[in-house]
Design a protein around this motif. Structure first.
Motif, short mmCIF file in Angstrom:
data_model
loop_
_atom_site.label_atom_id
_atom_site.label_comp_id
_atom_site.label_asym_id
_atom_site.label_seq_id
_atom_site.Cartn_x
_atom_site.Cartn_y
_atom_site.Cartn_z
N LEU A 204 0.83 -1.21 0.00
CA LEU A 204 0.00 0.00 0.00
C LEU A 204 0.86 1.26 0.00
CD1 LEU A 204 -2.89 -0.95 2.47
CD2 LEU A 204 -2.91 -1.01 -0.03
N ASP A 205 1.95 1.25 0.78
CA ASP A 205 2.85 2.42 0.80
C ASP A 205 3.50 2.67 -0.55
OD1 ASP A 205 2.40 3.13 3.43
OD2 ASP A 205 4.08 1.98 4.22
N ALA A 206 3.66 1.61 -1.36
CA ALA A 206 4.28 1.76 -2.68
C ALA A 206 3.33 2.38 -3.70
CB ALA A 206 4.75 0.39 -3.19
N ILE A 207 2.04 2.27 -3.46
CA ILE A 207 1.06 2.68 -4.47
C ILE A 207 1.13 4.17 -4.81
CG2 ILE A 207 -1.43 2.92 -4.90
CD1 ILE A 207 -1.78 0.17 -3.54
N GLY A 225 -8.42 -11.62 6.23
CA GLY A 225 -7.54 -11.83 7.36
C GLY A 225 -7.64 -10.74 8.40
N GLU A 226 -6.82 -10.87 9.42
CA GLU A 226 -6.92 -10.03 10.61
C GLU A 226 -6.58 -8.56 10.38
OE1 GLU A 226 -2.89 -10.98 12.94
OE2 GLU A 226 -3.75 -12.72 11.93
N LEU A 227 -5.86 -8.26 9.29
CA LEU A 227 -5.43 -6.89 9.05
C LEU A 227 -6.37 -6.11 8.13
CD1 LEU A 227 -1.56 -7.28 8.61
CD2 LEU A 227 -2.85 -6.75 10.68
N GLU A 228 -7.48 -6.70 7.75
CA GLU A 228 -8.35 -6.05 6.75
C GLU A 228 -8.74 -4.64 7.16
OE1 GLU A 228 -12.54 -6.78 4.32
OE2 GLU A 228 -11.64 -8.41 5.48
N SER A 229 -9.17 -4.47 8.40
CA SER A 229 -9.63 -3.16 8.84
C SER A 229 -8.49 -2.13 8.81
CB SER A 229 -10.21 -3.26 10.26
OG SER A 229 -10.61 -1.99 10.74
N SER A 230 -7.33 -2.51 9.34
CA SER A 230 -6.22 -1.56 9.40
C SER A 230 -5.68 -1.24 8.01
CB SER A 230 -5.10 -2.11 10.28
OG SER A 230 -4.54 -3.29 9.73
N LEU A 231 -5.70 -2.20 7.10
CA LEU A 231 -5.23 -1.94 5.74
C LEU A 231 -6.18 -1.02 4.99
CD1 LEU A 231 -3.95 -5.53 4.81
CD2 LEU A 231 -2.55 -3.50 5.26
N SER A 235 -5.22 2.65 3.45
CA SER A 235 -5.48 3.12 2.09
C SER A 235 -6.22 4.45 2.09
CB SER A 235 -6.27 2.06 1.30
OG SER A 235 -7.59 1.94 1.78
N GLN A 236 -7.09 4.64 3.08
CA GLN A 236 -7.77 5.94 3.22
C GLN A 236 -6.78 7.03 3.59
OE1 GLN A 236 -10.90 6.79 2.64
NE2 GLN A 236 -11.95 4.82 2.43
N SER A 237 -5.90 6.71 4.54
CA SER A 237 -4.93 7.71 5.01
C SER A 237 -3.97 8.12 3.91
CB SER A 237 -4.15 7.15 6.21
OG SER A 237 -5.02 6.84 7.29
N LEU A 238 -3.64 7.18 3.03
CA LEU A 238 -2.71 7.46 1.94
C LEU A 238 -3.38 8.16 0.76
CD1 LEU A 238 -0.72 4.08 1.92
CD2 LEU A 238 0.20 6.32 2.54
N GLY A 239 -4.70 8.26 0.81
CA GLY A 239 -5.44 8.89 -0.28
C GLY A 239 -5.52 8.06 -1.54
N ILE A 240 -5.45 6.73 -1.40
CA ILE A 240 -5.45 5.84 -2.57
C ILE A 240 -6.67 4.93 -2.61
CG2 ILE A 240 -2.92 5.84 -2.76
CD1 ILE A 240 -2.95 3.12 -1.28
N ARG A 243 -8.40 3.89 -5.81
CA ARG A 243 -7.68 3.04 -6.78
C ARG A 243 -7.39 1.65 -6.24
NH1 ARG A 243 -8.67 5.37 -11.34
NH2 ARG A 243 -7.19 3.88 -12.25
N VAL A 244 -7.89 1.37 -5.04
CA VAL A 244 -7.62 0.08 -4.39
C VAL A 244 -8.93 -0.66 -4.20
CG1 VAL A 244 -6.72 -1.08 -2.33
CG2 VAL A 244 -5.57 0.96 -3.22
N ARG A 245 -8.91 -1.97 -4.47
CA ARG A 245 -10.07 -2.81 -4.24
C ARG A 245 -9.70 -3.96 -3.30
NH1 ARG A 245 -11.75 1.04 -6.33
NH2 ARG A 245 -13.02 1.26 -8.22
N PHE A 246 -10.49 -4.13 -2.26
CA PHE A 246 -10.35 -5.28 -1.36
C PHE A 246 -11.39 -6.31 -1.77
CE2 PHE A 246 -8.28 -1.93 0.95
CZ PHE A 246 -7.31 -2.55 1.72
N LEU A 247 -10.94 -7.44 -2.30
CA LEU A 247 -11.86 -8.42 -2.87
C LEU A 247 -12.30 -9.48 -1.86
CD1 LEU A 247 -10.20 -9.04 -6.36
CD2 LEU A 247 -11.59 -7.11 -5.57
N GLY A 248 -11.64 -9.56 -0.71
CA GLY A 248 -11.98 -10.58 0.27
C GLY A 248 -11.54 -11.96 -0.17
N PHE A 249 -11.95 -12.97 0.60
CA PHE A 249 -11.62 -14.35 0.25
C PHE A 249 -12.37 -14.75 -1.01
CE2 PHE A 249 -12.93 -18.84 0.34
CZ PHE A 249 -11.68 -19.44 0.30
#
Length: 363
Positions: A204-207, A225-231, A235-240, A243-249
């Protein structure tokens, strides 16, 4: 037929579980009678039931649950098990008492255990209940030999394998529509659990660095996984986030992977990851961190290796592919050829069954 038992600690479908599915596909059913024990009715249990495999649920409340081991003891005796294939070492001690051979397939580097502290003598004691360790990479074997002082005769390297026939292919137009990827920007994706191991925060930091040069790129995370909420918050904090999609399992994750233009692995540690094999089998280019067994598969001839925990290096690796379509195609083709020649699922199964028979012949 020889009754053998696979004991699984996880019922999500990740690397170890894919190994099991591959082994079951190619098991010599005239020689071996496989049983599988799991702890709950997760996705793996459902899939094994659909395949009509002999799968049983033995509930477990913590690794040292005494009632679980009593139930396992009864299971081993009832079905006359002669060999156990383990995902952790504790049941091996039970096998030792019952004179049942046991094998552990080691998928993760030992150093990560050391990072969180290791009790002197405990690992050596637990390894004493195991007749043989199958390491999925030379890197893991070397780690264990160095840190645990285990005899080389008790260890082998058998690489993971994969099938190249009948690979699922996603419909890219339908895929873009489904996830609102409404322009022709390249799709850069990461397939894996949202877990600290995968180093996704660095992806995410690379985006933002990539978007500076390719503002129409899309970035996909396929997994839960366990980091879904924090990730998502990152992505919100980085302003991206747009352009990012979380597709889940995704049960049909290979269809998702087939729609990527570039596959990324930002892991802190790995054994010999299936995602790398799957990426190459689909003739997709790969940018991966130089950790664990990854360099045994990926090198400068077929992929891009970068340093772990470094968003800038990761961004530069991805940008190198985005800027050079010809190189991207060359690397993807070379990766496919390497997997085709060296990493078939049938070869993995044949090597593993030969080891089983050698161990059983020692009884």
């Amino acid at each position: 037929m020889i009754p053998i038992l696979y004991i699984l600690a996880n019922t999500q479908i990740a690397g170890s579980e894919k190994e099991l599915l591959m082994m079951l596909k190619y098991t010599s059913r005239d020689v071996f009678l496989p049983y599988i024990v799991v702890h709950d009715k997760g996705p793996l249990y459902q899939l094994l039931c659909e395949k009509n495999e002999s799968v049983f649920v033995l509930s477990r409340y913590g690794r040292l649950d005494p009632l679980y081991y009593i139930r396992l003891w009864r299971f081993l005796k009832k079905y006359h098990i002669r060999l156990m294939i383990l995902s952790n070492r504790i049941p091996g001690l039970l096998g030792r008492l019952l004179r049942i051979r046991s094998v552990q397939r080691c998928n993760q580097p030992v150093q990560r255990l050391a990072k969180f502290g290791r009790l002197p003598g405990v690992n050596s004691f637990l390894y004493g209940g195991i007749d043989h360790l199958i390491c999925v990479s030379q890197s893991i074997l070397d780690d264990i030999a160095l840190l645990e002082k285990i005899s080389p005769e008790k260890m082998s390297v058998i690489y993971n394998g994969i099938e190249l026939e009948d690979l699922p292919q996603g419909d890219i137009s339908a895929f873009r529509k489904q996830y609102d990827l409404n322009d022709s920007g390249k799709i850069v994706g990461l397939l894996g659990r949202l877990h600290p191991q995968k180093g996704i925060e660095y992806f995410l930091d690379a985006i933002p660095l990539i978007l500076q040069e390719f503002p129409d790129c899309w970035f996909l995370l396929c997994g839960s996984g366990e980091l879904e909420s924090s990730l998502k918050q990152q992505s919100q904090s980085l302003g991206i986030a747009s352009r990012v999609r979380f597709l889940g399992f995704q049960r049909e994750a290979l269809k998702i992977l087939s729609c990527f233009d570039i596959s990324v692995m930002s892991s802190r540690w790995e054994g010999f990851p299936f995602v790398a094999l799957e990426t190459f089998s689909l003739q997709k280019p790969l940018v991966a961190t130089r950790v664990g067994g990854i360099p045994e598969l990926v090198d400068e001839t077929n992929g891009i290796l970068v340093e772990p925990e470094n968003a800038t290096h990761l961004a530069l690796g991805i940008l190198k592919l985005l800027k050079d379509p010809k190189l991207t195609q060359q690397l993807a083709q070379a990766g496919y050829e390497k997997v085709k020649i060296h990493y078939s699922g049938q070869t993995m199964a044949q090597q593993t069954e030969a080891l089983y028979l050698r161990l059983l012949a020692k009884n």
